[in-house]
Design a protein around this motif. Structure first.
Motif, PDB file in Angstrom:
ATOM      1  N   SER A 107       0.805  -1.217   0.000  1.00 12.02           N
ATOM      2  CA  SER A 107       0.000   0.000   0.000  1.00 12.02           C
ATOM      3  C   SER A 107       0.838   1.267   0.000  1.00 12.02           C
ATOM      4  O   SER A 107       0.303   2.364  -0.099  1.00 12.02           O
ATOM      5  CB  SER A 107      -0.930   0.014   1.225  1.00 12.02           C
ATOM      6  N   LEU A 108       2.159   1.111   0.108  1.00  6.23           N
ATOM      7  CA  LEU A 108       3.035   2.277   0.207  1.00  6.23           C
ATOM      8  C   LEU A 108       4.031   2.375  -0.944  1.00  6.23           C
ATOM      9  O   LEU A 108       4.889   3.267  -0.941  1.00  6.23           O
ATOM     10  CB  LEU A 108       3.791   2.247   1.546  1.00  6.23           C
ATOM     11  N   VAL A 109       3.946   1.459  -1.905  1.00  8.01           N
ATOM     12  CA  VAL A 109       4.869   1.512  -3.033  1.00  8.01           C
ATOM     13  C   VAL A 109       4.535   2.702  -3.931  1.00  8.01           C
ATOM     14  O   VAL A 109       3.411   3.227  -3.908  1.00  8.01           O
ATOM     15  CB  VAL A 109       4.815   0.209  -3.864  1.00  8.01           C
ATOM     16  N   VAL A 110       5.521   3.122  -4.712  1.00 10.66           N
ATOM     17  CA  VAL A 110       5.277   4.178  -5.693  1.00 10.66           C
ATOM     18  C   VAL A 110       4.229   3.664  -6.674  1.00 10.66           C
ATOM     19  O   VAL A 110       4.344   2.548  -7.192  1.00 10.66           O
ATOM     20  CB  VAL A 110       6.571   4.531  -6.444  1.00 10.66           C
ATOM     21  N   PRO A 111       3.155   4.416  -6.901  1.00 10.87           N
ATOM     22  CA  PRO A 111       2.077   3.913  -7.750  1.00 10.87           C
ATOM     23  C   PRO A 111       2.558   3.579  -9.157  1.00 10.87           C
ATOM     24  O   PRO A 111       3.425   4.248  -9.711  1.00 10.87           O
ATOM     25  CB  PRO A 111       1.056   5.062  -7.761  1.00 10.87           C
ATOM     26  N   GLY A 112       1.967   2.519  -9.717  1.00  4.87           N
ATOM     27  CA  GLY A 112       2.346   2.089 -11.054  1.00  4.87           C
ATOM     28  C   GLY A 112       1.730   2.923 -12.150  1.00  4.87           C
ATOM     29  O   GLY A 112       2.019   2.727 -13.327  1.00  4.87           O
ATOM     30  N   MET A 113       0.831   3.822 -11.780  1.00 11.09           N
ATOM     31  CA  MET A 113       0.213   4.723 -12.745  1.00 11.09           C
ATOM     32  C   MET A 113       0.436   6.163 -12.297  1.00 11.09           C
ATOM     33  O   MET A 113       0.608   6.436 -11.101  1.00 11.09           O
ATOM     34  CB  MET A 113      -1.279   4.414 -12.897  1.00 11.09           C
ATOM     35  N   LYS A 114       0.470   7.070 -13.248  1.00  7.67           N
ATOM     36  CA  LYS A 114       0.803   8.461 -12.949  1.00  7.67           C
ATOM     37  C   LYS A 114      -0.390   9.262 -12.438  1.00  7.67           C
ATOM     38  O   LYS A 114      -0.211  10.266 -11.752  1.00  7.67           O
ATOM     39  CB  LYS A 114       1.397   9.124 -14.189  1.00  7.67           C
ATOM     40  N   THR A 115      -1.597   8.850 -12.792  1.00 11.10           N
ATOM     41  CA  THR A 115      -2.795   9.591 -12.382  1.00 11.10           C
ATOM     42  C   THR A 115      -3.859   8.626 -11.879  1.00 11.10           C
ATOM     43  O   THR A 115      -3.814   7.429 -12.154  1.00 11.10           O
ATOM     44  CB  THR A 115      -3.380  10.403 -13.553  1.00 11.10           C
ATOM     45  N   ARG A 129     -15.570  14.555 -10.279  1.00  7.75           N
ATOM     46  CA  ARG A 129     -15.819  13.124 -10.477  1.00  7.75           C
ATOM     47  C   ARG A 129     -15.274  12.617 -11.810  1.00  7.75           C
ATOM     48  O   ARG A 129     -15.137  11.414 -11.998  1.00  7.75           O
ATOM     49  CB  ARG A 129     -17.321  12.847 -10.378  1.00  7.75           C
ATOM     50  N   ARG A 130     -14.971  13.547 -12.696  1.00  8.24           N
ATOM     51  CA  ARG A 130     -14.481  13.148 -14.019  1.00  8.24           C
ATOM     52  C   ARG A 130     -12.960  13.218 -14.156  1.00  8.24           C
ATOM     53  O   ARG A 130     -12.364  12.439 -14.890  1.00  8.24           O
ATOM     54  CB  ARG A 130     -15.105  14.063 -15.091  1.00  8.24           C
ATOM     55  N   ARG A 131     -12.362  14.177 -13.464  1.00  5.74           N
ATOM     56  CA  ARG A 131     -10.945  14.430 -13.722  1.00  5.74           C
ATOM     57  C   ARG A 131     -10.024  13.434 -13.016  1.00  5.74           C
ATOM     58  O   ARG A 131     -10.420  12.726 -12.093  1.00  5.74           O
ATOM     59  CB  ARG A 131     -10.579  15.846 -13.297  1.00  5.74           C
ATOM     60  N   ARG A 132      -8.790  13.393 -13.490  1.00  3.48           N
ATOM     61  CA  ARG A 132      -7.761  12.558 -12.902  1.00  3.48           C
ATOM     62  C   ARG A 132      -6.711  13.448 -12.250  1.00  3.48           C
ATOM     63  O   ARG A 132      -6.460  14.585 -12.693  1.00  3.48           O
ATOM     64  CB  ARG A 132      -7.123  11.653 -13.959  1.00  3.48           C
ATOM     65  N   VAL A 133      -6.074  12.921 -11.206  1.00  7.90           N
ATOM     66  CA  VAL A 133      -5.117  13.687 -10.415  1.00  7.90           C
ATOM     67  C   VAL A 133      -3.729  13.082 -10.573  1.00  7.90           C
ATOM     68  O   VAL A 133      -3.570  11.850 -10.501  1.00  7.90           O
ATOM     69  CB  VAL A 133      -5.521  13.678  -8.927  1.00  7.90           C
ATOM     70  N   ALA A 134      -2.732  13.918 -10.772  1.00  2.00           N
ATOM     71  CA  ALA A 134      -1.342  13.455 -10.810  1.00  2.00           C
ATOM     72  C   ALA A 134      -0.936  13.002  -9.416  1.00  2.00           C
ATOM     73  O   ALA A 134      -1.118  13.731  -8.433  1.00  2.00           O
ATOM     74  CB  ALA A 134      -0.427  14.581 -11.301  1.00  2.00           C
ATOM     75  N   LEU A 135      -0.399  11.798  -9.314  1.00  4.87           N
ATOM     76  CA  LEU A 135      -0.135  11.178  -8.016  1.00  4.87           C
ATOM     77  C   LEU A 135       1.256  11.503  -7.484  1.00  4.87           C
ATOM     78  O   LEU A 135       2.207  11.699  -8.247  1.00  4.87           O
ATOM     79  CB  LEU A 135      -0.286   9.663  -8.128  1.00  4.87           C
ATOM     80  N   GLY A 136       1.362  11.541  -6.156  1.00  7.08           N
ATOM     81  CA  GLY A 136       2.634  11.736  -5.489  1.00  7.08           C
ATOM     82  C   GLY A 136       3.127  10.442  -4.872  1.00  7.08           C
ATOM     83  O   GLY A 136       2.676   9.346  -5.235  1.00  7.08           O
ATOM     84  N   VAL A 137       4.037  10.559  -3.906  1.00 11.25           N
ATOM     85  CA  VAL A 137       4.590   9.399  -3.202  1.00 11.25           C
ATOM     86  C   VAL A 137       4.115   9.439  -1.755  1.00 11.25           C
ATOM     87  O   VAL A 137       4.209  10.480  -1.090  1.00 11.25           O
ATOM     88  CB  VAL A 137       6.135   9.408  -3.254  1.00 11.25           C
TER      89      VAL A 137
END
Length: 309
Positions: A107-115, A129-137
């Motif tokens: 649950s703490l690994v760097v996500p395999g997807m960017k958004t 509800r439609r948009r995607r968010v750029a993920l952090g660590v």
């Protein structure tokens, strides 16, 4: 020109310092699941309640900041997961911490997807509800509660002594397909219990209801889920076996790795509250069977451990 550059740099530094000061004095925004009793509950017309609500209030008080809870609703689909939902909420600035987070390596690994998409949250718009968010660590706090799996007994098996999964032999077992409990029961001792297991569809069938009616004798579920059932059904015929499966996960806060100072401050507050016995007290107030965190603080490959057992 040099003077203007120095003046600009000083202004930028002062602006940054002012922003940090405002962040430190502003509300402590914590995201909590609106329907995860007895950890956190947010229902219209009722006061917010739960173990994580009490703890969040105490953490904010220790940090000298007002608390602002961002409620969200977790609904899994093929494009989402608890890890991605938490990351999206944090990365979008909806909160600085997500509470009640299961601390596992996966649950703490760097996500395999960017958004990722945001879960539904209080105040969300159609665009949200439609948009995607750029993920952090993600970065975890120290754990504050241990969440094990426990055997729950139906009325016909009440009083049965359970010291190990093997003691379930001969009982009519019921479990939700694809759950952690399913993996544990199905793989135990090379499948010794398989013939006695009935599978139900999560979200469609009432696991504890069928057990309550006496259709089955036992199941294996998260301890907090049984606590919630007992709170909602004080006269339940179901009983706790007292057995906890030896592989369980701690829960804690998770924030973004870009804000280590907040995680450090939260850890200090958690240590102080634990030393004062406050965290255990919050568990009792919320109807949670409180168990203190156990080593390892962050659980490793749970599936391999289960299969090896």
């Amino acid at each position: 020109m040099k003077g203007r550059t120095v003046a600009w740099s000083l202004a930028a530094l002062l602006s940054t310092m002012a922003s940090v000061a405002v962040a430190a004095d502003g509300p402590l925004r914590i995201c909590l699941d609106e329907d995860r009793p007895p950890l956190s509950m947010h229902h219209r017309g009722q006061p917010d309640a739960g173990f994580d609500v009490l703890l969040a209030q105490a953490i904010a008080e220790r940090l000298g900041r007002p608390l602002a809870i961002q409620w969200f609703e977790s609904k899994l689909d093929e494009d989402s997961s608890p890890q991605l939902e938490a990351n999206a909420l944090l990365s979008d600035g909806r909160c600085s911490l997500v509470g009640g987070y299961a601390l596992t390596q996966d649950s703490l690994v760097v996500p395999g997807m960017k958004t990722a998409r945001l879960p539904d949250f209080a105040g969300a718009t159609r665009d949200d509800r439609r948009r995607r968010v750029a993920l952090g660590v993600l970065a975890p706090s120290q754990p504050y509660v241990y969440s094990p799996m426990t055997v729950v007994l139906g009325p016909k098996a009440s009083g049965r002594k359970i010291g190990d999964i093997g003691d379930l032999a001969g009982l009519r077992l019921v479990i939700e397909s694809g759950s952690l409990g399913d993996a544990i029961l199905m793989t135990f001792d090379k499948g010794r219990l398989i013939d006695n297991i009935t599978h139900l569809v999560p979200g469609r069938d009432d696991l504890l209801g069928t057990l309550q009616r006496g259709d089955y004798d036992a199941t294996l579920i998260d301890l907090g889920r049984f606590d919630a059932h007992r709170a909602a059904h004080p006269d339940t015929a179901l009983s706790a076996s007292g057995y906890y499966y030896p592989i369980g996960a701690n829960r804690g806060y998770v924030g973004l790795g870009s804000d280590p100072a907040l995680i450090e401050a939260v850890n200090k507050a958690l240590s102080a509250l634990a030393a004062d016995g406050k965290i255990a007290e919050f568990g009792k107030q919320a109807g949670l069977t409180y168990l203190p965190p156990r080593e390892p603080a962050i659980l490793g490959d749970v599936w391999t451990k289960i299969i090896q057992r």
